[in-house]
Scaffold this active site. Structure first.
Site, PDB file in Angstrom:
ATOM      1  N   LYS A 146      18.209  24.927 -14.970  1.00 47.44           N
ATOM      2  CA  LYS A 146      18.358  23.804 -14.035  1.00 47.44           C
ATOM      3  C   LYS A 146      19.595  22.971 -14.372  1.00 47.44           C
ATOM      4  O   LYS A 146      20.381  22.621 -13.487  1.00 47.44           O
ATOM      5  CB  LYS A 146      17.115  22.920 -14.079  1.00 47.44           C
ATOM      6  CG  LYS A 146      17.232  21.607 -13.315  1.00 47.44           C
ATOM      7  CD  LYS A 146      16.026  20.719 -13.537  1.00 47.44           C
ATOM      8  CE  LYS A 146      15.937  20.200 -14.959  1.00 47.44           C
ATOM      9  NZ  LYS A 146      17.054  19.246 -15.293  1.00 47.44           N
ATOM     10  N   LYS A 153      25.484  13.668 -19.961  1.00 46.01           N
ATOM     11  CA  LYS A 153      24.396  14.631 -20.104  1.00 46.01           C
ATOM     12  C   LYS A 153      24.872  16.034 -19.741  1.00 46.01           C
ATOM     13  O   LYS A 153      24.555  17.011 -20.422  1.00 46.01           O
ATOM     14  CB  LYS A 153      23.207  14.241 -19.225  1.00 46.01           C
ATOM     15  CG  LYS A 153      22.013  15.184 -19.345  1.00 46.01           C
ATOM     16  CD  LYS A 153      20.861  14.741 -18.464  1.00 46.01           C
ATOM     17  CE  LYS A 153      19.608  15.596 -18.706  1.00 46.01           C
ATOM     18  NZ  LYS A 153      19.813  17.019 -18.385  1.00 46.01           N
TER      19      LYS A 153
END
Length: 236
Positions: free
Chosen positions: A175, A107
């Site tokens: 983030k 990811k």
């Protein structure tokens, strides 16, 4: 990795309730089942005992083959193969990358590539606009070549139209890139391009762009060059 040799002669069914990994697996299978029922109306298991028997079968098979091989077996790979058809029903693909944590690494790799590509596309379109070229025509000219990508096709039109209605908001990218930076620093891996990108996102945060789509990264480069990609293309 679960080592069957440590389990002794206990039955797989008893292991089901004693091994935390197996309990987690049961929870995962039940969650997948609930999603299939809610999204597709498919009842995969008629009774809870069917879930229990599936998990029991997985770990019994893992222990059996491990005993034959005389070495630890990658239980996560065994689990993935057993329940892969659930994942295939829920999405386009299900790839076993590796042990726990490997998916999170993938990811972060995805975030590095996608977000840096968005930034580079932004920089390039601003360059085209400042040079007096029509960014839309430039996009059409290059999209079929090596510069073409899914990111270019998805985000360049949004930048040109100044359509920053969020699909993926910049605050999420902020983030994710922060996570990349922290993880890279913990491993002593230099990520200079991503470090610069993080500062770009910080600047956009200061200017109140956090809820814009990440195509809005182009606004950072527009401010630097004093031009908008959807405005006049003549040199200032």
């Amino acid at each position: 990795m679960w080592d069957a040799r440590r389990a002794g002669n206990k039955s797989p069914l008893l292991d089901l309730f004693l091994q935390p990994l197996q309990i987690d697996l049961l929870r995962i299978v039940r969650m997948l089942h609930d999603h299939l029922v809610c999204l597709m109306g498919i009842a995969v298991f008629d009774r809870l005992i069917d879930l229990v028997m599936l998990v029991q079968s997985i770990f019994y098979t893992a222990g059996h083959f491990q005993g034959m091989l005389g070495q630890p077996l990658d239980i996560e790979l065994v689990v993935h193969k057993q329940i892969n058809h659930f994942f295939q029903a829920l999405g386009k693909s299900a790839v076993y990358i590796g042990s726990s944590g490997s998916g999170s690494t993938a990811k972060l790799v995805n975030q590095i590539i996608v977000n840096n590509t968005i930034a580079v596309v932004s920089e390039a379109l601003v360059f085209a606009a400042k040079a007096g070229a029509d960014p839309e025509k430039v996009f059409e000219a290059i999209r079929g070549g090596l510069a073409g990508s899914a990111v270019l096709d998805a985000k360049a039109p949004m930048m040109i139209e100044h359509n920053f209605k969020p699909g993926g908001p910049i605050r999420i990218n902020h983030k994710d890139i922060k996570n990349v930076m922290e993880t890279a620093h913990s491993m002593d891996v230099p990520v200079p391009y991503t470090a610069q990108l993080y500062e770009i996102l910080q600047a956009l945060k200061i200017h109140g762009c956090m809820n814009d789509d990440h195509a809005g990264i182009v606004q950072y480069f527009e401010k630097l060059a004093d031009i908008e990609v959807n405005g006049s293309y003549e040199n200032k």
